[in-house]
Design an enzyme around this catalytic site. Sequence first.
Site, PDB file in Angstrom:
ATOM      1  N   ARG A   1       0.662  -0.988  -0.118  1.00  0.00           N
ATOM      2  CA  ARG A   1       0.014   0.403  -0.212  1.00  0.00           C
ATOM      3  C   ARG A   1       0.711   1.075   0.213  1.00  0.00           C
ATOM      4  O   ARG A   1       0.306   2.444  -0.279  1.00  0.00           O
ATOM      5  CB  ARG A   1      -1.282  -0.376   0.922  1.00  0.00           C
ATOM      6  CG  ARG A   1      -2.301  -0.591   1.278  1.00  0.00           C
ATOM      7  CD  ARG A   1      -3.272  -1.032   1.408  1.00  0.00           C
ATOM      8  NE  ARG A   1      -2.100  -1.870   3.205  1.00  0.00           N
ATOM      9  CZ  ARG A   1      -2.456  -3.006   3.909  1.00  0.00           C
ATOM     10  NH1 ARG A   1      -4.188  -2.244   4.131  1.00  0.00           N
ATOM     11  NH2 ARG A   1      -2.974  -3.897   3.952  1.00  0.00           N
TER      12      ARG A   1
ATOM     13  N   LYS B   1       0.827 -18.870   8.233  1.00  0.00           N
ATOM     14  CA  LYS B   1      -0.244 -19.315   9.226  1.00  0.00           C
ATOM     15  C   LYS B   1      -0.202 -17.822   9.815  1.00  0.00           C
ATOM     16  O   LYS B   1       0.779 -17.041   9.619  1.00  0.00           O
ATOM     17  CB  LYS B   1       0.488 -20.336  10.357  1.00  0.00           C
ATOM     18  CG  LYS B   1       0.811 -20.096  11.261  1.00  0.00           C
ATOM     19  CD  LYS B   1       1.492 -20.667  12.084  1.00  0.00           C
ATOM     20  CE  LYS B   1       1.191 -20.330  13.671  1.00  0.00           C
ATOM     21  NZ  LYS B   1       1.805 -18.658  14.352  1.00  0.00           N
TER      22      LYS B   1
ATOM     23  N   HIS C   1       6.602 -22.622   8.704  1.00  0.00           N
ATOM     24  CA  HIS C   1       7.945 -22.332   8.807  1.00  0.00           C
ATOM     25  C   HIS C   1       9.227 -22.978   9.414  1.00  0.00           C
ATOM     26  O   HIS C   1      10.535 -23.496   9.120  1.00  0.00           O
ATOM     27  CB  HIS C   1       8.852 -20.947   9.759  1.00  0.00           C
ATOM     28  CG  HIS C   1       8.641 -20.378  10.817  1.00  0.00           C
ATOM     29  ND1 HIS C   1       7.993 -20.852  11.933  1.00  0.00           N
ATOM     30  CD2 HIS C   1       9.548 -20.641  12.490  1.00  0.00           C
ATOM     31  CE1 HIS C   1       7.632 -20.296  12.691  1.00  0.00           C
ATOM     32  NE2 HIS C   1       9.215 -20.528  12.657  1.00  0.00           N
TER      33      HIS C   1
ATOM     34  N   LYS D   1      13.124 -25.164   9.202  1.00  0.00           N
ATOM     35  CA  LYS D   1      14.528 -25.777   9.665  1.00  0.00           C
ATOM     36  C   LYS D   1      15.182 -27.440   9.392  1.00  0.00           C
ATOM     37  O   LYS D   1      14.457 -28.344   9.873  1.00  0.00           O
ATOM     38  CB  LYS D   1      13.700 -25.895  11.419  1.00  0.00           C
ATOM     39  CG  LYS D   1      13.436 -25.015  11.912  1.00  0.00           C
ATOM     40  CD  LYS D   1      13.144 -25.087  13.703  1.00  0.00           C
ATOM     41  CE  LYS D   1      12.043 -23.703  14.020  1.00  0.00           C
ATOM     42  NZ  LYS D   1      12.683 -23.037  14.355  1.00  0.00           N
TER      43      LYS D   1
ATOM     44  N   GLU E   1       9.582 -21.659  24.810  1.00  0.00           N
ATOM     45  CA  GLU E   1      10.264 -19.764  24.600  1.00  0.00           C
ATOM     46  C   GLU E   1      10.835 -19.015  26.060  1.00  0.00           C
ATOM     47  O   GLU E   1       9.664 -19.769  26.854  1.00  0.00           O
ATOM     48  CB  GLU E   1       9.034 -19.156  23.670  1.00  0.00           C
ATOM     49  CG  GLU E   1       8.859 -20.408  22.384  1.00  0.00           C
ATOM     50  CD  GLU E   1       8.237 -19.284  21.463  1.00  0.00           C
ATOM     51  OE1 GLU E   1       8.253 -17.785  20.952  1.00  0.00           O
ATOM     52  OE2 GLU E   1       7.152 -19.424  21.524  1.00  0.00           O
TER      53      GLU E   1
ATOM     54  N   ASP F   1      -1.529 -20.857  18.520  1.00  0.00           N
ATOM     55  CA  ASP F   1      -0.277 -20.314  17.973  1.00  0.00           C
ATOM     56  C   ASP F   1       1.030 -21.608  17.702  1.00  0.00           C
ATOM     57  O   ASP F   1       1.365 -21.052  16.696  1.00  0.00           O
ATOM     58  CB  ASP F   1       0.256 -18.934  18.462  1.00  0.00           C
ATOM     59  CG  ASP F   1       1.446 -18.509  18.237  1.00  0.00           C
ATOM     60  OD1 ASP F   1       0.956 -17.810  17.221  1.00  0.00           O
ATOM     61  OD2 ASP F   1       2.454 -17.864  18.954  1.00  0.00           O
TER      62      ASP F   1
ATOM     63  N   HIS G   1       3.037 -25.746  13.680  1.00  0.00           N
ATOM     64  CA  HIS G   1       3.954 -26.757  13.789  1.00  0.00           C
ATOM     65  C   HIS G   1       4.274 -27.781  14.585  1.00  0.00           C
ATOM     66  O   HIS G   1       5.050 -28.882  14.312  1.00  0.00           O
ATOM     67  CB  HIS G   1       5.124 -25.671  15.470  1.00  0.00           C
ATOM     68  CG  HIS G   1       5.132 -24.078  14.182  1.00  0.00           C
ATOM     69  ND1 HIS G   1       4.615 -23.926  13.065  1.00  0.00           N
ATOM     70  CD2 HIS G   1       5.525 -22.394  14.957  1.00  0.00           C
ATOM     71  CE1 HIS G   1       4.966 -22.356  12.733  1.00  0.00           C
ATOM     72  NE2 HIS G   1       4.425 -21.820  13.754  1.00  0.00           N
TER      73      HIS G   1
ATOM     74  N   LYS H   1       4.981 -19.363  26.620  1.00  0.00           N
ATOM     75  CA  LYS H   1       6.325 -18.504  26.549  1.00  0.00           C
ATOM     76  C   LYS H   1       6.479 -18.274  27.751  1.00  0.00           C
ATOM     77  O   LYS H   1       6.429 -18.463  28.758  1.00  0.00           O
ATOM     78  CB  LYS H   1       5.239 -17.301  26.263  1.00  0.00           C
ATOM     79  CG  LYS H   1       4.781 -17.249  24.703  1.00  0.00           C
ATOM     80  CD  LYS H   1       5.177 -16.463  23.643  1.00  0.00           C
ATOM     81  CE  LYS H   1       4.782 -16.367  22.223  1.00  0.00           C
ATOM     82  NZ  LYS H   1       5.667 -16.559  20.880  1.00  0.00           N
TER      83      LYS H   1
HETATM   84  C1  BG6 Z   1       5.432 -18.455  15.560  1.00  0.00           C
HETATM   85  C2  BG6 Z   1       4.781 -17.849  16.250  1.00  0.00           C
HETATM   86  O1  BG6 Z   1       4.819 -19.471  14.378  1.00  0.00           O
HETATM   87  O2  BG6 Z   1       6.305 -19.046  16.197  1.00  0.00           O
HETATM   88  C3  BG6 Z   1       5.115 -17.266  17.349  1.00  0.00           C
HETATM   89  O3  BG6 Z   1       3.154 -17.219  16.438  1.00  0.00           O
HETATM   90  C4  BG6 Z   1       6.928 -18.183  17.970  1.00  0.00           C
HETATM   91  O4  BG6 Z   1       4.918 -17.404  18.796  1.00  0.00           O
HETATM   92  C5  BG6 Z   1       7.375 -18.656  16.944  1.00  0.00           C
HETATM   93  O5  BG6 Z   1       7.360 -17.349  18.959  1.00  0.00           O
HETATM   94  C6  BG6 Z   1       8.460 -19.810  17.349  1.00  0.00           C
HETATM   95  O6  BG6 Z   1       8.903 -19.702  15.977  1.00  0.00           O
HETATM   96  P1  BG6 Z   1      10.757 -20.264  16.432  1.00  0.00           P
HETATM   97  O7  BG6 Z   1      11.189 -20.841  14.685  1.00  0.00           O
HETATM   98  O8  BG6 Z   1      11.497 -18.953  17.081  1.00  0.00           O
HETATM   99  O9  BG6 Z   1      10.694 -21.659  17.179  1.00  0.00           O
END
Ligand code: BG6
Length: 534
Positions: A82, A189, A219, A223, A257, A276, A281, A381
């Site tokens: 935009r 996602k 993602h 890895k 995390e 999330d 994942h 988290k």
């Molecule tokens: C994301 C989540 O998909 O993955 C985040 O939305 C999370 O909340 C992240 O922190 C973790 O990814 P990675 O690669 O740091 O383990």
Amino acid sequence: MPALPMRATDLQQNIQTALDLTQHKPGSYCLPGQVADPVGPCAVVIFGAAGDLTKRKLLPSLYNLAACRLLPDAFAIVGFARAEMGTDAYREKLRQDLSAHATSEVDPALVQKLVERAHYVTGNFEDPAAYERLAQTLRQVDQSHGTRGNFLHYLAIAPNYFAEVARQLERAGLVRESAEQWRRVIVEKPLGTDLESAQALNAELRKVLTESQTYRIDHYLGKETVQNILVFRFANGMFEPTWNRRYIDHVQITVAESLGVEGRGGYYDEAGALRDMIPNHMLQLLSLMAMEPPTSFAAEAVREEKAKVLRSIAPLSGEKVLTHAVRGQYGDGQVGGERVPAYRREERVKERSNTETYAALRLQIDNWRWADVPFYLRTGKRLAARSSEIAIQFRRPPLTLFRDTPVEKLTPNQLVVRIQPEEGIALHFGAKIPGPSVRVGAVAMDFRYRDHFGLTASTGYETLLYDCMKGDATLFQRADTIEAGWGIVTPVLEVWKALPARNFANYAAGSQGPAEADALLSRDGRQWRKIEAP
Ligand code: BG6
């Protein structure tokens, strides 16, 4: 995954050359001797060209691919967003973004090569005229860069625009394929917020895109260690015979995390830890770990086996949610020696928020390989450390021989696949402590990636972008797998919504998580592995 299309023989050669790290520049993405073909002519169109994902991940990944000579000369980047900007200003922005976010020091000549292939279109995602301008730019790009009408559209934008952008692309003829031209679309996602919304999104996309044009990124599949689960399991004869209910007692999958919500409070407070991390994942990790051997590394063979695992997980009944699912929210605490605030005091989080920042599940895969083997998943988290791993705990052998020694207190054998931050594989077992009496100590054989392959700096998106440009969908999600993932967690979401948690905050920032999660395992006579920095 570039290592797999070349598969068997090339892979062999690759492994051997990759071990010669004498020419490897520490921190660079390419390992010497990497064997992969460059992709064919194409243009990458980035929607959300001024956004965070683009500058932190996509551009550095394209740069890394270019540095490994995996992008062709007939290549172009077209930014669409935009923000009002001319092509010159966009090129300058690319230069700055690359020098700020590349994973290693950039080579100015290579940056120049990429930048002179970049173009920009200002536009609103809902404005048909903007797509006409985009089509016009792409025609010019085809002429000037020889990209031959092959387009990868990366939707690095808010998910509520996915269906709209796909529709507009179709209307402008930009996703129409022919025998000579491919057109692909990447989305990432969150793909829905529950089963119903995921089905609705898939249905909308299906109206204008074929399944084979739709690349859904997770993602975690970018890895290296996650991809290596396949190689570890299926290229080694040693473990597969024990990979079943006869030898395995249970599996723990942890994605812990230490960070909080890092300015994403607005999104996170609506989503929560379960949505999330788990349907995407963590279920990816679970399906790679539990799948049957595919007949080949072809996309359909691998994706079908993964889908079967998810289809074999019985969704929890409302009653079981109460005993097999645990939620938590962090309060004040200390992480890495620093005081950090409670979740409810994070920016853009509701003062009395009932959103979970921790979730644990006990799942059961009802198939011949895994019946009765519990899979415990936990993610959260602000836990004690950043640590993601899959731990496979083997059954205890008969211990009559050691009846009078403390051996029975030892942890049974565990195979731990560490995903991050210190990638590796460790096998924990008992060994005799030297001395006249029989005493058994816990020891480990520990393989660390970096000791063997050095550290390669990557964003985690390189392989995924490369594969999409090559048309290899192995590491992408099919529509049915996305829905299967949501099918597993939706009953939990429903019960949690109907019965808001009354005891939040129930774990301190920097701790191991809520006591209820410990109880989830101790009821089964088991315990979680400690979350700690490697
Ligand atoms: C994301 C989540 O998909 O993955 C985040 O939305 C999370 O909340 C992240 O922190 C973790 O990814 P990675 O690669 O740091 O383990």
